[in-house]
Scaffold this motif. Structure first.
Motif, PDB file in Angstrom:
ATOM      1  N   UNK A  50       0.841  -1.211   0.000  1.00  0.00           N
ATOM      2  CA  UNK A  50       0.000   0.000   0.000  1.00  0.00           C
ATOM      3  C   UNK A  50       0.878   1.265   0.000  1.00  0.00           C
ATOM      4  N   UNK A  51       1.986   1.204   0.715  1.00  0.00           N
ATOM      5  CA  UNK A  51       2.895   2.355   0.752  1.00  0.00           C
ATOM      6  C   UNK A  51       3.519   2.572  -0.632  1.00  0.00           C
ATOM      7  N   UNK A  52       3.881   1.462  -1.296  1.00  0.00           N
ATOM      8  CA  UNK A  52       4.446   1.581  -2.655  1.00  0.00           C
ATOM      9  C   UNK A  52       3.415   2.225  -3.581  1.00  0.00           C
ATOM     10  N   UNK A  53       2.169   1.773  -3.471  1.00  0.00           N
ATOM     11  CA  UNK A  53       1.116   2.353  -4.326  1.00  0.00           C
ATOM     12  C   UNK A  53       0.931   3.845  -4.038  1.00  0.00           C
ATOM     13  N   UNK A  54       1.015   4.200  -2.757  1.00  0.00           N
ATOM     14  CA  UNK A  54       0.857   5.626  -2.392  1.00  0.00           C
ATOM     15  C   UNK A  54       1.998   6.460  -2.983  1.00  0.00           C
ATOM     16  N   UNK A  55       3.195   5.909  -3.037  1.00  0.00           N
ATOM     17  CA  UNK A  55       4.336   6.634  -3.635  1.00  0.00           C
ATOM     18  C   UNK A  55       4.069   6.888  -5.117  1.00  0.00           C
ATOM     19  N   UNK A  56       3.652   5.838  -5.823  1.00  0.00           N
ATOM     20  CA  UNK A  56       3.360   6.009  -7.255  1.00  0.00           C
ATOM     21  C   UNK A  56       2.286   7.076  -7.465  1.00  0.00           C
ATOM     22  N   UNK A  57       1.251   7.037  -6.605  1.00  0.00           N
ATOM     23  CA  UNK A  57       0.140   7.984  -6.760  1.00  0.00           C
ATOM     24  C   UNK A  57       0.611   9.424  -6.496  1.00  0.00           C
ATOM     25  N   UNK A  58       1.376   9.642  -5.420  1.00  0.00           N
ATOM     26  CA  UNK A  58       1.799  11.007  -5.066  1.00  0.00           C
ATOM     27  C   UNK A  58       2.679  11.615  -6.159  1.00  0.00           C
ATOM     28  N   UNK A  59       3.527  10.789  -6.770  1.00  0.00           N
ATOM     29  CA  UNK A  59       4.449  11.284  -7.797  1.00  0.00           C
ATOM     30  C   UNK A  59       3.825  11.335  -9.187  1.00  0.00           C
ATOM     31  N   UNK A  60       2.718  10.594  -9.351  1.00  0.00           N
ATOM     32  CA  UNK A  60       2.182  10.426 -10.697  1.00  0.00           C
ATOM     33  C   UNK A  60       3.122   9.563 -11.520  1.00  0.00           C
ATOM     34  N   UNK A  61       3.731   8.573 -10.846  1.00  0.00           N
ATOM     35  CA  UNK A  61       4.732   7.730 -11.516  1.00  0.00           C
ATOM     36  C   UNK A  61       4.082   6.462 -12.042  1.00  0.00           C
ATOM     37  N   UNK A  62       4.417   6.032 -13.271  1.00  0.00           N
ATOM     38  CA  UNK A  62       3.861   4.772 -13.784  1.00  0.00           C
ATOM     39  C   UNK A  62       4.267   3.615 -12.867  1.00  0.00           C
ATOM     40  N   UNK A  63       3.320   2.719 -12.553  1.00  0.00           N
ATOM     41  CA  UNK A  63       3.600   1.701 -11.533  1.00  0.00           C
ATOM     42  C   UNK A  63       4.490   0.567 -12.046  1.00  0.00           C
ATOM     43  N   UNK A  64       4.890   0.616 -13.331  1.00  0.00           N
ATOM     44  CA  UNK A  64       5.850  -0.402 -13.798  1.00  0.00           C
ATOM     45  C   UNK A  64       7.292   0.102 -13.641  1.00  0.00           C
ATOM     46  N   UNK A  65       7.452   1.279 -13.037  1.00  0.00           N
ATOM     47  CA  UNK A  65       8.793   1.832 -12.852  1.00  0.00           C
ATOM     48  C   UNK A  65       9.219   1.593 -11.399  1.00  0.00           C
ATOM     49  N   UNK A  66      10.041   0.543 -11.173  1.00  0.00           N
ATOM     50  CA  UNK A  66      10.299   0.063  -9.811  1.00  0.00           C
ATOM     51  C   UNK A  66      11.010   1.059  -8.897  1.00  0.00           C
ATOM     52  N   UNK A  67      10.877   0.830  -7.587  1.00  0.00           N
ATOM     53  CA  UNK A  67      11.443   1.725  -6.579  1.00  0.00           C
ATOM     54  C   UNK A  67      12.736   1.141  -6.019  1.00  0.00           C
ATOM     55  N   UNK A 109      10.155  -8.660  -0.672  1.00  0.00           N
ATOM     56  CA  UNK A 109       9.883  -7.375  -1.333  1.00  0.00           C
ATOM     57  C   UNK A 109       8.644  -7.535  -2.213  1.00  0.00           C
ATOM     58  N   UNK A 110       7.552  -6.843  -1.880  1.00  0.00           N
ATOM     59  CA  UNK A 110       6.323  -7.004  -2.661  1.00  0.00           C
ATOM     60  C   UNK A 110       6.523  -6.618  -4.133  1.00  0.00           C
ATOM     61  N   UNK A 111       5.767  -7.259  -4.999  1.00  0.00           N
ATOM     62  CA  UNK A 111       5.858  -6.971  -6.437  1.00  0.00           C
ATOM     63  C   UNK A 111       5.573  -5.502  -6.741  1.00  0.00           C
ATOM     64  N   UNK A 112       4.700  -4.875  -5.930  1.00  0.00           N
ATOM     65  CA  UNK A 112       4.364  -3.457  -6.143  1.00  0.00           C
ATOM     66  C   UNK A 112       5.624  -2.596  -6.051  1.00  0.00           C
ATOM     67  N   UNK A 113       6.472  -2.908  -5.059  1.00  0.00           N
ATOM     68  CA  UNK A 113       7.701  -2.131  -4.861  1.00  0.00           C
ATOM     69  C   UNK A 113       8.650  -2.315  -6.040  1.00  0.00           C
ATOM     70  N   UNK A 118      11.460  -9.413 -11.295  1.00  0.00           N
ATOM     71  CA  UNK A 118      11.982 -10.452 -10.411  1.00  0.00           C
ATOM     72  C   UNK A 118      13.219  -9.955  -9.667  1.00  0.00           C
ATOM     73  N   UNK A 119      13.661  -8.734 -10.030  1.00  0.00           N
ATOM     74  CA  UNK A 119      14.854  -8.174  -9.398  1.00  0.00           C
ATOM     75  C   UNK A 119      14.470  -7.022  -8.463  1.00  0.00           C
ATOM     76  N   UNK A 120      15.439  -6.627  -7.634  1.00  0.00           N
ATOM     77  CA  UNK A 120      15.200  -5.487  -6.746  1.00  0.00           C
ATOM     78  C   UNK A 120      16.454  -4.604  -6.716  1.00  0.00           C
TER      79      UNK A 120
END
Ligand code: AMP
Ligand code: MG
Length: 354
Positions: A50-67, A109-113, A118-120
């Protein structure tokens, strides 16, 4: 409401309660912007989807761009990635510091992050405010740059406030970023080979002391239509001011002649401090901005994003800047500037050099 916490990094222990407050926000799934030695990061609990999703939302970042996930100590990577000998060699030489290492991820590490990969990406920052925040949180902190996606990265709390005030819980103001460009990103390929995915202030020559280094095409070139980026972030327009940025590859006289011929309507010029006086003789000095000394790419990197933001405030329609040299830290500037310019480079050397 966004709470702003001013912290003097030289007297960190006076601010323990502020760091504890921010760490509680992270633990409960909230978002905290914090200083690092590269640029300001927008942090959330990397283990909380949920925190990862909130980061994407606040930045307006595409969610396929990993953190990138930030850890307080290099060994903490063990819980989130399949490390190995080369990781520890890199850690010993460059961590804590501005290096991000990509390895196979563990399930923790959740897939959202990781944007579904498959990498981090793991980094251990050297900034003391960042380290203390991660330590107090007790979790790794996922943190992309704390800007609206696509705009120049933030190198001061003021930049973060301009982009994200009202959208996140806390902004920690810990002064200007030391380096001013994002971390160098490498992917571990095998025991002795790295691929450079993003250049930063740790240079290719420094990495070559530890391993063989391949440079991903997207570092210097435009990705062909439909190509898969090794680092998803490389396929997006990035670091860009609102005005159209055009890079000029040529000597002082060529650049002056070109700009005069094109006209100066609503145009800003970014140049080196060495040429500032001469440029002001040719053009209105209020439209000339300085990046740093020509032979000091660290100084230029330190100023790049703040200069782009400053220029943006004046609503120019066009910005001219010199094409950086690709050596040393220059490669990081080159990489950021060709993206900010959407690859618009005018070659003024043609004809002159044959
Ligand atoms: P930022 O968070 O804004 O500094 O950008 C992070 C960069 O790291 C982006 O270009 C991402 O695409 C890249 N990145 C993060 N995780 C990975 C990964 N697992 N593989 C490749 N690139 C990654
Ligand atoms: Mg970014």
């Amino acid at each position: 409401m966004t709470k702003i916490l001013e912290i003097n990094p030289d007297n960190l222990y006076f601010y323990e309660n502020d760091i504890k407050y921010a760490a509680e926000i992270i633990k409960s799934g909230g978002l905290v912007a914090f200083p690092t030695e590269t640029v300001y990061g927008l942090g959330g609990d990397a283990t909380n989807p949920k925190a990862a999703e909130a980061i994407f939302a606040a930045k307006g970042r595409p969610s396929d761009n990993p953190l990138i996930i930030h850890v307080a100590n290099p060994r903490d990577a063990e819980a989130y990635a399949h490390t190995g000998e080369l990781y520890y060699k890199l850690a010993e030489r460059f961590m804590p510091g501005p290096l991000t290492v990509i390895m196979n991820a563990r399930e923790s590490v959740p897939l959202e992050t990781r944007g579904g990969l498959s990498t981090v990406a793991v980094r251990c920052p050297s900034n003391q405010v960042a380290r203390m925040l991660i330590e107090e949180s007790g979790v790794p902190i996922a943190a992309p740059s704390a800007n609206i996606s696509g705009s120049p990265s933030p190198t001061s709390a003021k930049h973060v406030i301009d982009d994200l005030y009202g959208k996140i819980d806390v902004i920690i103001d810990g002064g200007d970023s030391a380096f001013g460009v994002e971390s160098t990103i490498v992917k571990i390929e095998d025991d002795s080979t790295l691929t450079l995915l993003r250049p930063g202030s740790i240079t290719v020559d420094e990495l070559l002391c530890i391993a063989d280094v391949k440079i991903a095409d997207a570092v210097t070139d435009k990705l062909p239509e439909g190509a898969v980026a090794l680092s998803p972030g490389m396929k997006y327009r990035h670091y860009a001011p609102k005005a159209t940025l055009v890079l000029l590859d040529g000597d002082y006289q060529d650049i002056v002649a070109y700009i005069k011929q094109e006209g100066l309507d609503n145009t800003a010029i970014i140049t080196y401090s060495d040429d500032y006086d001469d440029f002001c003789g040719e053009f209105s000095d209020s439209d000339v901005y300085v990046l740093g000394a020509r032979d000091n790419s660290r100084e230029q990197a330190h100023h790049l994003f703040s200069v782009l933001r400053k220029v943006d405030k004046h609503n120019y329609t066009k910005i001219y800047a010199p094409l950086p040299d690709k050596s040393g830290v220059g490669l990081a500037l080159y990489n950021r500037m060709i993206r900010a310019a959407a690859h618009q480079v005018i070659d003024l050397r043609q004809g002159r050099d044959g």
